[in-house]
Design a protein around this motif. Structure first.
Motif, mmCIF file in Angstrom:
data_model
loop_
_atom_site.group_PDB
_atom_site.id
_atom_site.type_symbol
_atom_site.label_atom_id
_atom_site.label_comp_id
_atom_site.label_asym_id
_atom_site.label_seq_id
_atom_site.Cartn_x
_atom_site.Cartn_y
_atom_site.Cartn_z
ATOM 1 N N GLY A 83 -1.656 12.655 -7.967
ATOM 2 C CA GLY A 83 -2.973 12.572 -7.349
ATOM 3 C C GLY A 83 -4.055 13.225 -8.182
ATOM 4 O O GLY A 83 -5.140 12.668 -8.358
ATOM 5 N N TYR A 137 -4.795 0.902 -5.683
ATOM 6 C CA TYR A 137 -4.175 1.825 -4.724
ATOM 7 C C TYR A 137 -3.929 3.192 -5.369
ATOM 8 O O TYR A 137 -4.067 4.232 -4.715
ATOM 9 N N ASN A 143 -6.639 5.446 -5.037
ATOM 10 C CA ASN A 143 -6.894 5.824 -3.643
ATOM 11 C C ASN A 143 -7.963 4.971 -2.990
ATOM 12 O O ASN A 143 -8.595 5.384 -2.010
ATOM 13 N N ARG A 202 3.476 4.060 -1.599
ATOM 14 C CA ARG A 202 3.538 4.645 -2.940
ATOM 15 C C ARG A 202 4.586 3.989 -3.825
ATOM 16 O O ARG A 202 4.432 3.992 -5.051
ATOM 17 N N CYS A 244 3.517 3.931 -7.747
ATOM 18 C CA CYS A 244 3.839 5.230 -8.340
ATOM 19 C C CYS A 244 5.295 5.229 -8.794
ATOM 20 O O CYS A 244 6.216 5.089 -7.976
ATOM 21 N N GLN A 262 0.804 -1.209 0.000
ATOM 22 C CA GLN A 262 0.000 0.000 0.000
ATOM 23 C C GLN A 262 0.851 1.279 0.000
ATOM 24 O O GLN A 262 0.316 2.381 -0.071
ATOM 25 N N ARG A 296 -7.190 11.396 -10.108
ATOM 26 C CA ARG A 296 -8.558 11.807 -9.771
ATOM 27 C C ARG A 296 -9.339 12.203 -11.018
ATOM 28 O O ARG A 296 -10.500 11.817 -11.190
#
Length: 566
Positions: free
Chosen positions: A255, A197, A200, A169, A173, A167, A259
């Motif tokens: 992020g 993940y 989010n 980053r 990422c 979990q 989104r």
């Protein structure tokens, strides 16, 4: 207890702890620890004492009367750890002479799905986040051949050990991902988790990714090398690098990019995993002479993927155990203990309703304890059906807590919330005010067995809500509340001989409205396990906008003047 009663108990520890019981070669009980301790996924290294106690009392046996136990775990070398687990189990339960086996994670999944199938021979595919240790690697995906001679592995794909918690980053990422981690091999389910993940969502929430995917369009496809047999190589950096390139080109932060493009990111994950798993299924088909395929492992809770396997993998028949996640490990373990003790077993379909037998007096006691005795009514089946249908036609929502609970995470009418699928507003109402969850989440239809193919474009029967199919064009406007944004639905078909009460409910609904379909979702709030007991079901009246609850044959209205969905 009868002398000829041969009992075998399977136990799973880790996440989704559970207990299962096989008696005389047949599964007779299953209970996930989360249903008892009320902690979602019930992650612990402790033995699931509470579910074991509840199930033993319900089925009427003492642990001293069990012929053999079997234990499963995950992320361990069972050859090394097994003797210690056995010693700990005997000491903790004061069973010094108990016969106890341990078995590997993927093999337990294989046993759980084959022995609950109607097949005498089958190919078996297991796919999950991670199984047990295999040398310096972890199990990723495994295939087996099952026949009257036994279950043998015919193919496997290992993955590397992760460097840290998945979990963090650095798991999903790219700028955070160490150079040493990027080439590491990863399971297909873990690849899906990377996207989950990134979106989010939390651990165990891949179902949200699946629901969101229907709203988007894939940004790119799976890497070509991940489609190539026999190794199907897939690294941690695969697809995450492409996602980072798109993010960098947008000029947005990670992020914000995720989104704003969340629907497309989810669609990318869904499309890629479908392609990779289908490629493996076709490879397994080449390795197996059987026309039958059994599936297990948490990845096969993805019902969109499952229906594509049914349609395109090349097998004539496909079976998926309802508890195909790690809660189903104990099912495989119980069958394993039985087979090791008695010899070869004969597979056979089992009911999905394997929870504890409800006690009639417990229902009324819970109603009185909740102060609802004055508004509760005991009804016969036909009167109860009529009362439920009347409320559903008025736009109300009704919870059902009847009979033995379902195994697995899908509510199949014994721990369900029902509503009419004909009002499009019911979808938002159920998600927002009853379930308290995201609006994009789909809601499932329950349909009579004989109507499933005329309403949905199913390639096979769907009794356990494990297949998603398109709603036929002439029905989409008739059942809008259970038709997802892409025109699909996750179907539960009810056979009269299996569930006469639910079948009758659907029949009367169809006779009165012309639509023999109901909305069906699990009886719980967001982030909670599905309810197990009458008291937990009744509590939903106070913690949500649920209008009524049926506990066994007792109907309880929260407010007879209220209409949930105006």
């Amino acid at each position: 207890m009868a002398a000829d009663r041969l009992l075998y108990v399977g136990i799973h520890i880790g996440h989704d702890r559970s207990v299962s019981v096989v008696e005389n070669g047949t599964l007779v009980g299953h209970l996930a620890e989360e249903r008892v301790d009320r902690v979602k996924h019930s992650r612990s290294v402790a033995f699931p004492r509470r579910s074991l106690d509840v199930l033993a009392r319900s089925l009427g046996f003492l642990l001293e009367q069990v012929s053999a136990f079997a234990i499963t775990y995950a992320f361990v070398d069972m050859d090394t750890l097994g003797p210690h687990l056995i010693a700990d189990f005997r000491a903790e339960f004061d069973l010094p002479d108990a016969t106890v086996f341990c078995m590997g994670h993927h093999l337990a999944h294989a046993y759980s799905t084959f022995f609950t199938s109607p097949f005498r021979d089958a190919a078996i595919l297991v796919a999950d986040g991670a199984g047990d240790l295999a040398g310096q690697y972890l199990e990723a995906e495994s295939a087996y051949r099952a026949s009257p001679d036994g279950i043998e592995q015919i193919w496997s794909r290992p993955q590397d050990l992760p460097s840290s918690d998945v979990q963090r980053r650095n798991f999903f990422c790219m700028p955070y991902m160490g150079e040493w981690d990027r080439p590491k091999q990863i399971s297909f389910a873990r690849k899906y988790e990377q996207f989950t993940y990134a979106l989010n969502f939390g651990w165990g929430q891949s179902g949200k990714t699946m629901g969101l995917a229907a709203w988007g369009t894939p940004l790119f496809g799976p890497p070509a090398h991940a489609l190539n047999p026999p190794d199907f190589p897939l690294s941690m950096a695969d697809m995450m690098a492409e996602l980072e390139e798109l993010r960098a080109a947008s000029g947005m932060s990670f992020g914000r990019f995720v989104r704003e493009r969340a629907k497309d990111v989810a669609a990318t994950a869904q499309s890629a995993v479908e392609g990779m798993v289908l490629a493996v299924c076709k490879h397994v088909r080449e390795l197996s002479p059987s026309d039958n395929l059994c599936l297990a492992g948490g990845l096969f809770l993805n019902c969109v993927l499952n229906h594509k396997i049914v349609r395109e993998a090349g097998f004539k028949n496909v079976h998926i155990v309802p508890a195909c996640g790690d809660d189903g490990q104990s099912i495989g373990a119980a069958y394993f203990a039985c087979e090791r003790s008695e010899g070869r077993l004969i597979p056979g379909l089992v009911s999905p309703y394997q929870g504890p037998e409800p006690k009639p007096q417990a229902a009324w006691a819970a109603i009185e304890a909740a102060g609802l005795g004055g508004v509760a009514r005991i009804l016969d089946n036909e009167s109860l059906v009529a009362e439920i249908v009347a409320r559903l036609q008025e736009g109300r929502t009704v919870g059902l807590c009847r009979g033995r609970s379902e195994m697995g995470p899908r509510a199949l009418g014994h721990r369900s919330i029902l509503a009419s699928p004909t009002d499009p507003r019911m979808h938002a109402h159920m998600n927002r005010y009853v379930k308290h969850r995201e609006d994009f989440r789909p809601l499932a239809p329950m349909v009579r067995w004989e109507d499933q193919f005329s309403i949905f474009e199913l390639a096979a029967p769907s009794p356990h809500m494990l297949l998603t199919a398109q709603v036929r064009s002439e029905w989409k406007e008739r059942i809008p509340a259970v038709t997802h944004i892409d025109g699909s639905a996750r179907v539960q078909a009810v056979r009269q001989e299996d569930e006469p009460f639910l079948h009758r409910l659907l029949t009367i609904m169809g006779m009165q409205t012309g639509v023999p379909v109901l909305m069906n979702t699990s009886l719980n709030n967001r982030g909670e396990p599905i309810v197990e007991t009458p008291a937990e079901a009744l509590a939903m009246l106070h913690r949500s906008a649920l209008d009524a609850v049926v506990v066994e044959n007792i109907l309880v209205d929260r407010d007879q003047r209220r209409r949930s969905c105006p």
